[in-house]
Design a protein around this motif. Structure first.
Motif, short mmCIF file in Angstrom:
data_model
loop_
_atom_site.label_atom_id
_atom_site.label_comp_id
_atom_site.label_asym_id
_atom_site.label_seq_id
_atom_site.Cartn_x
_atom_site.Cartn_y
_atom_site.Cartn_z
N MET A 169 28.06 -33.50 -24.90
CA MET A 169 27.06 -34.30 -24.73
C MET A 169 25.72 -33.43 -24.27
SD MET A 169 26.67 -37.90 -22.79
CE MET A 169 25.63 -37.70 -21.32
N SER A 170 24.73 -33.31 -25.29
CA SER A 170 23.66 -32.63 -24.94
C SER A 170 22.75 -33.51 -23.86
CB SER A 170 22.76 -32.33 -26.18
OG SER A 170 21.68 -31.59 -25.94
N GLN A 171 22.29 -32.50 -22.73
CA GLN A 171 21.01 -33.42 -21.99
C GLN A 171 20.00 -33.14 -22.36
OE1 GLN A 171 21.83 -33.94 -18.21
NE2 GLN A 171 23.66 -34.61 -18.13
N GLN A 172 18.74 -34.05 -22.19
CA GLN A 172 17.76 -33.62 -22.49
C GLN A 172 16.58 -33.93 -21.13
OE1 GLN A 172 15.92 -33.09 -25.45
NE2 GLN A 172 17.93 -32.92 -26.41
#
Length: 100
Positions: A1-4
Motif C-alpha cells: 500500500m502506497s502512502q501519500q
C-alpha cells in the motif's frame, strides 16, 4: 500500500494558512514552518514587491535600500510582470493596508 503525504499542493497550504489565521494560530504555524532565514527572505520579498509596485526607485536603488542582490530584485520584478493589472492592484492594496 502506497502512502501519500497529506499536503500535496499549494492550495492545501493556502487553506492551512487561512484556517490558522481564522483561529489565531498563524504566528505559531508560520514560525514553525519557516526558518529564521526564510522569514527574513519573506520580509525582503514583501519589501521588494512594495518598492517595485511604488515604482519610485530603480532596481539598483531597491537593492541598495534593502541590502539584497540585484538578481533578487529582478526575480521579484519578473514575478510581478507575470501578474495581471488587477492582481498587481490587489497586491498593492494589501501592502498599502498595512501602512495605515
Amino acid at each position: 500500500m502506497s502512502q501519500q503525504p497529506e499536503y500535496q499542493d499549494w492550495q492545501q497550504i493556502l487553506d492551512l494558512i487561512k484556517h490558522s489565521s481564522e483561529t489565531g494560530q498563524h504566528e505559531v504555524l508560520l514560525t514553525m514552518l519557516l526558518t529564521p532565514d526564510e522569514r527574513e527572505a519573506l520580509v525582503a520579498r514583501v519589501n521588494i514587491c512594495r518598492e517595485l509596485l511604488k515604482g519610485d526607485l530603480s532596481q539598483r536603488q531597491i537593492s541598495q535600500l534593502l541590502g539584497v542582490g540585484v538578481a533578487t530584485i529582478t526575480r521579484g520584478s519578473n514575478e510581478l510582470k507575470s501578474k495581471s493589472t488587477q492582481e498587481k492592484q490587489v497586491i498593492s492594496d494589501l501592502l498599502d493596508a498595512q501602512e495605515r
